[in-house]
Scaffold this motif. Structure first.
Motif, PDB file in Angstrom:
ATOM      1  N   PRO A 109      -4.660   6.468  18.240  1.00 35.91           N
ATOM      2  CA  PRO A 109      -5.475   6.055  17.089  1.00 35.91           C
ATOM      3  C   PRO A 109      -6.139   7.224  16.374  1.00 35.91           C
ATOM      4  N   VAL A 110      -6.015   8.421  16.946  1.00 30.89           N
ATOM      5  CA  VAL A 110      -6.567   9.617  16.316  1.00 30.89           C
ATOM      6  C   VAL A 110      -5.475  10.678  16.247  1.00 30.89           C
ATOM      7  N   SER A 111      -5.674  11.663  15.370  1.00 33.66           N
ATOM      8  CA  SER A 111      -4.721  12.753  15.227  1.00 33.66           C
ATOM      9  C   SER A 111      -5.212  13.970  16.000  1.00 33.66           C
ATOM     10  N   PHE A 112      -4.365  14.521  16.844  1.00 33.01           N
ATOM     11  CA  PHE A 112      -4.740  15.716  17.611  1.00 33.01           C
ATOM     12  C   PHE A 112      -3.489  16.533  17.887  1.00 33.01           C
ATOM     13  N   SER A 113      -3.676  17.821  18.072  1.00 33.91           N
ATOM     14  CA  SER A 113      -2.551  18.713  18.376  1.00 33.91           C
ATOM     15  C   SER A 113      -2.553  19.056  19.861  1.00 33.91           C
ATOM     16  N   ILE A 114      -1.377  19.447  20.341  1.00 31.30           N
ATOM     17  CA  ILE A 114      -1.206  19.807  21.752  1.00 31.30           C
ATOM     18  C   ILE A 114      -0.531  21.170  21.823  1.00 31.30           C
ATOM     19  N   THR A 115      -1.102  22.049  22.619  1.00 31.34           N
ATOM     20  CA  THR A 115      -0.480  23.336  22.919  1.00 31.34           C
ATOM     21  C   THR A 115      -0.474  23.507  24.431  1.00 31.34           C
ATOM     22  N   ASP A 147      -8.964  17.026  17.263  1.00 33.73           N
ATOM     23  CA  ASP A 147      -9.025  17.913  18.424  1.00 33.73           C
ATOM     24  C   ASP A 147      -7.767  18.765  18.541  1.00 33.73           C
ATOM     25  N   ARG A 148      -7.975  19.990  18.994  1.00 32.87           N
ATOM     26  CA  ARG A 148      -6.878  20.872  19.379  1.00 32.87           C
ATOM     27  C   ARG A 148      -6.916  20.971  20.902  1.00 32.87           C
ATOM     28  N   VAL A 149      -5.961  20.317  21.543  1.00 30.97           N
ATOM     29  CA  VAL A 149      -5.971  20.181  23.003  1.00 30.97           C
ATOM     30  C   VAL A 149      -5.071  21.243  23.629  1.00 30.97           C
ATOM     31  N   MET A 150      -5.655  22.046  24.504  1.00 35.47           N
ATOM     32  CA  MET A 150      -4.901  23.041  25.255  1.00 35.47           C
ATOM     33  C   MET A 150      -4.587  22.460  26.630  1.00 35.47           C
ATOM     34  N   VAL A 151      -3.322  22.189  26.884  1.00 37.46           N
ATOM     35  CA  VAL A 151      -2.894  21.642  28.169  1.00 37.46           C
ATOM     36  C   VAL A 151      -2.521  22.799  29.082  1.00 37.46           C
ATOM     37  N   GLY A 178     -11.207  31.979  34.089  1.00 36.28           N
ATOM     38  CA  GLY A 178     -11.706  32.932  33.114  1.00 36.28           C
ATOM     39  C   GLY A 178     -10.664  33.275  32.060  1.00 36.28           C
ATOM     40  N   ALA A 179      -9.420  33.476  32.494  1.00 29.31           N
ATOM     41  CA  ALA A 179      -8.354  33.817  31.553  1.00 29.31           C
ATOM     42  C   ALA A 179      -8.066  32.667  30.597  1.00 29.31           C
ATOM     43  N   LEU A 180      -8.019  31.449  31.127  1.00 25.45           N
ATOM     44  CA  LEU A 180      -7.721  30.283  30.287  1.00 25.45           C
ATOM     45  C   LEU A 180      -8.870  29.981  29.329  1.00 25.45           C
ATOM     46  N   TYR A 181     -10.099  30.071  29.818  1.00 25.60           N
ATOM     47  CA  TYR A 181     -11.256  29.818  28.949  1.00 25.60           C
ATOM     48  C   TYR A 181     -11.319  30.847  27.823  1.00 25.60           C
ATOM     49  N   SER A 182     -11.033  32.093  28.147  1.00 25.58           N
ATOM     50  CA  SER A 182     -11.074  33.141  27.128  1.00 25.58           C
ATOM     51  C   SER A 182     -10.026  32.873  26.052  1.00 25.58           C
ATOM     52  N   TYR A 183      -8.846  32.462  26.479  1.00 24.21           N
ATOM     53  CA  TYR A 183      -7.800  32.184  25.500  1.00 24.21           C
ATOM     54  C   TYR A 183      -8.183  30.989  24.628  1.00 24.21           C
ATOM     55  N   ALA A 184      -8.752  29.959  25.250  1.00 18.77           N
ATOM     56  CA  ALA A 184      -9.168  28.777  24.487  1.00 18.77           C
ATOM     57  C   ALA A 184     -10.213  29.144  23.441  1.00 18.77           C
ATOM     58  N   GLU A 185     -11.153  30.013  23.813  1.00 17.96           N
ATOM     59  CA  GLU A 185     -12.191  30.423  22.872  1.00 17.96           C
ATOM     60  C   GLU A 185     -11.606  31.257  21.732  1.00 17.96           C
ATOM     61  N   GLN A 186     -10.710  32.166  22.074  1.00 14.85           N
ATOM     62  CA  GLN A 186     -10.126  33.053  21.063  1.00 14.85           C
ATOM     63  C   GLN A 186      -9.324  32.279  20.022  1.00 14.85           C
ATOM     64  N   HIS A 187      -8.727  31.161  20.438  1.00 15.89           N
ATOM     65  CA  HIS A 187      -7.811  30.453  19.544  1.00 15.89           C
ATOM     66  C   HIS A 187      -8.346  29.087  19.093  1.00 15.89           C
ATOM     67  N   GLY A 188      -9.612  28.829  19.327  1.00 17.92           N
ATOM     68  CA  GLY A 188     -10.261  27.667  18.736  1.00 17.92           C
ATOM     69  C   GLY A 188      -9.850  26.312  19.268  1.00 17.92           C
ATOM     70  N   PHE A 189      -9.446  26.236  20.535  1.00 20.26           N
ATOM     71  CA  PHE A 189      -9.128  24.926  21.116  1.00 20.26           C
ATOM     72  C   PHE A 189     -10.419  24.171  21.397  1.00 20.26           C
ATOM     73  N   THR A 190     -10.419  22.891  21.090  1.00 26.91           N
ATOM     74  CA  THR A 190     -11.631  22.093  21.262  1.00 26.91           C
ATOM     75  C   THR A 190     -11.684  21.376  22.609  1.00 26.91           C
ATOM     76  N   LYS A 191     -10.538  21.193  23.247  1.00 30.28           N
ATOM     77  CA  LYS A 191     -10.495  20.558  24.567  1.00 30.28           C
ATOM     78  C   LYS A 191      -9.516  21.310  25.457  1.00 30.28           C
ATOM     79  N   ILE A 192      -9.868  21.451  26.716  1.00 29.24           N
ATOM     80  CA  ILE A 192      -8.994  22.060  27.711  1.00 29.24           C
ATOM     81  C   ILE A 192      -8.606  20.965  28.700  1.00 29.24           C
ATOM     82  N   ALA A 193      -7.332  20.607  28.750  1.00 22.03           N
ATOM     83  CA  ALA A 193      -6.860  19.513  29.603  1.00 22.03           C
ATOM     84  C   ALA A 193      -6.266  20.062  30.894  1.00 22.03           C
TER      85      ALA A 193
END
Length: 301
Positions: free
Chosen positions: A78-84, A51-55, A142-157
């Motif tokens: 127990p899993v590998s994930f990135s945080i931005t 997962d690519r997690v957008m905090v 709307g702004a955060l969702y658009s950015y998440a979609e543009q940059h391929g984040f799989t989870k929005i925290a």
């Protein structure tokens, strides 16, 4: 108009290293919060391998704590994930725009600042004295969702905590006549995003104490946070009074939100009350109008 700043040059998969030792109070609270966040992640399947997690970082105590705890859990997960960490600079007057970049750079965490003047839009559209939350949150989302979609984040925290979940439940019940709340995990209406709330089991008081002990550089909100006529603030005052009178009541209510008994409520869409009459399985079901007419055959209002 949204301005997307360049992504930082450091490795987005790098893990933050904070050289400052946490004070004893923060260590104790941190242990509790790590346990609660880890349990929420496991209970609701919030984070999966790869997962690519957008905090979403607002500069408030909740989002600072969320980022901090996730970074700690990332080291032994127990899993590998990135945080931005992503912040939306809404161009509020006197917003100290240097604080978050400086803080996040000191941690070495991957981050990004979106600039979008939603403040002017909200101030222009909403009459003075009216609550701004609905429009402000819609534009921010709307702004955060658009950015998440543009940059391929799989989870929005998001940094909503246990008390937020309980307060939303009462808001919907008192002001919208429905039993619904703020789920720990959801898919957005358009189906494109999975939103997670890892602080779902964490009490606001613990988060506030942790943020204070860690001396996070809190940025106060002078837009919606300063409005005293919000329905949410009415509910919060009620919850605070309950907790003073009966400590532990909010925790009990929060647990109740995870133990729903549809047959003990009144929604025929969730429970087949008609099927309870097993003696007449094939009997025709009369329409409601047949039970709600007066002696003249006119439907009663």
């Amino acid at each position: 108009m949204s301005t997307v700043l360049p992504l930082p040059l450091h490795d987005p998969t790098s893990r933050a290293r904070d050289p400052r030792p946490a004070p004893p109070a923060a260590q104790r609270l941190g242990k509790r919060l790590r346990h609660q966040v880890g349990r929420a992640i496991a209970d609701f399947g919030m984070i999966e391998d790869g997962d690519r997690v957008m905090v979403c970082l607002s500069g408030g105590k909740d989002s600072y704590t969320l980022l901090d705890i996730l970074l700690q859990l990332q080291k032994k997960a127990p899993v590998s994930f990135s945080i931005t960490a992503v912040n939306l600079d809404q161009k509020q007057p006197d917003f100290p725009e240097h604080i978050l970049p400086a803080y996040l750079s000191s941690l070495g965490v991957d981050f990004h600042i979106i600039e979008q003047d939603t403040y002017s839009v909200v101030s222009r559209v909403i009459p003075e004295g009216k609550t701004m939350c609905s429009l402000c949150s819609r534009l921010r989302r709307g702004a955060l969702y658009s950015y998440a979609e543009q940059h391929g984040f799989t989870k929005i925290a998001l940094g909503h905590h246990r008390d937020d979940l309980v307060a939303t439940f009462f808001l919907n019940m008192f002001f919208h006549a429905k039993l619904s709340g703020m789920p720990p995990k959801l898919r957005s209406d358009d189906g494109k995003h999975v939103v997670i709330r890892p602080l779902a089991y964490a009490a606001e008081a613990d988060i506030a104490a942790y943020a204070d002990a860690m001396a996070f550089p809190i940025i106060p909100c002078n837009l919606c946070g300063s409005q005293e006529n919000l329905q949410r603030k009415q509910v919060q005052r009620m919850m605070d009074a309950w907790e003073r009178e009966s400590p532990g009541r909010i925790e009990t209510i929060a647990r109740a939100l995870g133990d729903i008994r549809p047959s003990q409520l009144s929604d025929p869409k969730l429970f087949d009350f008609l099927a309870l009459d097993a003696a007449l399985p094939d009997a025709p079901r009369p329409q409601a109008q047949a039970w709600s007419t007066d002696d003249t055959g006119t439907a009663m209002s």
